[in-house]
Design a protein around this motif. Structure first.
Motif, PDB file in Angstrom:
ATOM      1  N   UNK A 144       0.849  -1.182   0.000  1.00  0.00           N
ATOM      2  CA  UNK A 144       0.000   0.000   0.000  1.00  0.00           C
ATOM      3  C   UNK A 144       0.888   1.236   0.000  1.00  0.00           C
ATOM      4  N   UNK A 145       0.493   2.232  -0.761  1.00  0.00           N
ATOM      5  CA  UNK A 145       1.220   3.508  -0.824  1.00  0.00           C
ATOM      6  C   UNK A 145       0.217   4.634  -0.676  1.00  0.00           C
ATOM      7  N   UNK A 146       0.501   5.584   0.216  1.00  0.00           N
ATOM      8  CA  UNK A 146      -0.374   6.741   0.394  1.00  0.00           C
ATOM      9  C   UNK A 146       0.450   8.021   0.285  1.00  0.00           C
ATOM     10  N   UNK A 147      -0.163   9.075  -0.281  1.00  0.00           N
ATOM     11  CA  UNK A 147       0.494  10.379  -0.369  1.00  0.00           C
ATOM     12  C   UNK A 147      -0.411  11.437   0.260  1.00  0.00           C
ATOM     13  N   UNK A 148       0.222  12.461   0.796  1.00  0.00           N
ATOM     14  CA  UNK A 148      -0.472  13.569   1.442  1.00  0.00           C
ATOM     15  C   UNK A 148      -0.162  14.858   0.690  1.00  0.00           C
ATOM     16  N   UNK A 149      -1.219  15.588   0.301  1.00  0.00           N
ATOM     17  CA  UNK A 149      -1.052  16.864  -0.395  1.00  0.00           C
ATOM     18  C   UNK A 149      -1.897  17.916   0.306  1.00  0.00           C
ATOM     19  N   UNK A 150      -1.321  18.952   0.910  1.00  0.00           N
ATOM     20  CA  UNK A 150       0.112  19.158   1.092  1.00  0.00           C
ATOM     21  C   UNK A 150       0.679  18.117   2.066  1.00  0.00           C
ATOM     22  N   UNK A 201      11.764   3.381  16.255  1.00  0.00           N
ATOM     23  CA  UNK A 201      12.233   3.869  14.968  1.00  0.00           C
ATOM     24  C   UNK A 201      11.101   4.193  14.017  1.00  0.00           C
ATOM     25  N   UNK A 202      11.267   3.824  12.753  1.00  0.00           N
ATOM     26  CA  UNK A 202      10.313   4.232  11.724  1.00  0.00           C
ATOM     27  C   UNK A 202       9.127   3.272  11.523  1.00  0.00           C
ATOM     28  N   UNK A 203       8.925   2.309  12.425  1.00  0.00           N
ATOM     29  CA  UNK A 203       7.872   1.307  12.253  1.00  0.00           C
ATOM     30  C   UNK A 203       6.538   1.810  12.786  1.00  0.00           C
ATOM     31  N   UNK A 204       5.507   1.774  11.927  1.00  0.00           N
ATOM     32  CA  UNK A 204       4.147   2.173  12.281  1.00  0.00           C
ATOM     33  C   UNK A 204       3.225   1.046  11.817  1.00  0.00           C
ATOM     34  N   UNK A 223       1.742  -2.541   7.729  1.00  0.00           N
ATOM     35  CA  UNK A 223       2.992  -2.197   8.400  1.00  0.00           C
ATOM     36  C   UNK A 223       3.785  -1.208   7.558  1.00  0.00           C
ATOM     37  N   UNK A 224       3.867   0.029   8.047  1.00  0.00           N
ATOM     38  CA  UNK A 224       4.688   1.060   7.415  1.00  0.00           C
ATOM     39  C   UNK A 224       6.084   0.930   8.020  1.00  0.00           C
ATOM     40  N   UNK A 225       7.052   0.507   7.218  1.00  0.00           N
ATOM     41  CA  UNK A 225       8.380   0.192   7.755  1.00  0.00           C
ATOM     42  C   UNK A 225       9.352   1.376   7.742  1.00  0.00           C
ATOM     43  N   UNK A 226       9.057   2.417   7.005  1.00  0.00           N
ATOM     44  CA  UNK A 226      10.007   3.534   6.944  1.00  0.00           C
ATOM     45  C   UNK A 226       9.289   4.868   7.114  1.00  0.00           C
ATOM     46  N   UNK A 227       8.427   4.944   8.105  1.00  0.00           N
ATOM     47  CA  UNK A 227       7.680   6.168   8.345  1.00  0.00           C
ATOM     48  C   UNK A 227       8.515   7.115   9.203  1.00  0.00           C
ATOM     49  N   UNK A 228       8.863   8.236   8.639  1.00  0.00           N
ATOM     50  CA  UNK A 228       9.660   9.220   9.361  1.00  0.00           C
ATOM     51  C   UNK A 228       8.719  10.270   9.945  1.00  0.00           C
ATOM     52  N   UNK A 229       8.135   9.957  11.111  1.00  0.00           N
ATOM     53  CA  UNK A 229       7.213  10.914  11.720  1.00  0.00           C
ATOM     54  C   UNK A 229       7.919  12.189  12.163  1.00  0.00           C
ATOM     55  N   UNK A 230       9.250  12.144  12.287  1.00  0.00           N
ATOM     56  CA  UNK A 230       9.999  13.365  12.595  1.00  0.00           C
ATOM     57  C   UNK A 230       9.901  14.369  11.446  1.00  0.00           C
ATOM     58  N   UNK A 285       4.352  11.195   2.236  1.00  0.00           N
ATOM     59  CA  UNK A 285       3.681   9.928   1.989  1.00  0.00           C
ATOM     60  C   UNK A 285       4.299   8.801   2.779  1.00  0.00           C
ATOM     61  N   UNK A 286       3.693   7.607   2.646  1.00  0.00           N
ATOM     62  CA  UNK A 286       4.170   6.424   3.353  1.00  0.00           C
ATOM     63  C   UNK A 286       3.910   5.194   2.493  1.00  0.00           C
ATOM     64  N   UNK A 287       4.763   4.179   2.640  1.00  0.00           N
ATOM     65  CA  UNK A 287       4.588   2.900   1.949  1.00  0.00           C
ATOM     66  C   UNK A 287       4.519   1.785   2.980  1.00  0.00           C
ATOM     67  N   UNK A 288       3.755   0.733   2.658  1.00  0.00           N
ATOM     68  CA  UNK A 288       3.555  -0.337   3.635  1.00  0.00           C
ATOM     69  C   UNK A 288       3.442  -1.694   2.963  1.00  0.00           C
ATOM     70  N   UNK A 289       3.661  -2.731   3.769  1.00  0.00           N
ATOM     71  CA  UNK A 289       3.263  -4.085   3.404  1.00  0.00           C
ATOM     72  C   UNK A 289       1.970  -4.362   4.154  1.00  0.00           C
TER      73      UNK A 289
END
Length: 187
Positions: free
Chosen positions: A47-53, A131-134, A157-164, A174-178
């Protein structure tokens, strides 16, 4: 011998068509309701999601677009499915990074490889690990369409979510997940 064959044919007619004898095409609603159990497991998904803005710590109106799907699905009893796809596109007013961690109601539509659609009504619970796991756990039911009435459990499972990134001027684009999916229906 003739009596045995007649007895077996009568028994098969009472039970209905066994799942292994179903045609590859569509199964009628009345025939599907005869099945006491349907279990669908899709162990592979993305799954891939994008946020605009891009998403930030401050609330703003955000367009959320996503697409994903499942593959390698297998079915125990009921009509076989092998994959599905989904897409979403909506605007959420006053959305910020903290909303990613809320307990939310979610409605999702999946289109199966058979062309049939399932509409899910789920409750989403999010957990942030080190870390980056959501991780999102979504549970609920199939409201309508294929497998109506089934219980749904979906793990995303979003494995590289940089909430910072939410605190940066660029924000979180955006975020990518399995993801995995299990449907169970007992009639």
């Amino acid at each position: 011998m003739r009596g045995l064959v007649s007895c077996l044919l009568g028994f098969v007619m009472l039970l209905g068509r066994p799942s292994w004898a179903e045609p590859r095409g569509g199964v009628g609603r009345a025939q599907e309701e005869l099945l006491p159990l349907a279990v669908v497991t899709c162990p592979v998904g993305a799954f891939r999601t994008t946020f605009t803005p891009p998403l930030r710590d401050t609330p703003q109106d955000v367009r959320i677009q996503g697409e994903g799907g499942f593959s390698n699905c297998y079915t125990l009893l009921g009509e076989r499915v092998s994959s599905s796809s989904s897409a979403t596109d909506f605007v959420r007013p006053g959305y910020d990074c903290l909303d990613l961690l809320e307990i939310l109601p979610v409605t999702i539509q999946l289109t199966w490889n058979t062309g049939e659609v399932s509409t899910f009504r789920l409750t989403q619970v999010t957990a942030r690990a080190d870390g980056p796991l959501l991780v999102l756990v979504q549970t609920g039911t199939v409201l309508s369409g294929k497998f109506e009435g089934a219980t749904v459990v979906m793990n995303v499972t979003f494995t590289s979510t940089d909430l910072d990134a939410c605190r940066s001027p660029e924000g979180l684009p955006g975020m990518s997940a399995t993801q995995t999916l299990v449907l169970t229906r007992v009639l």
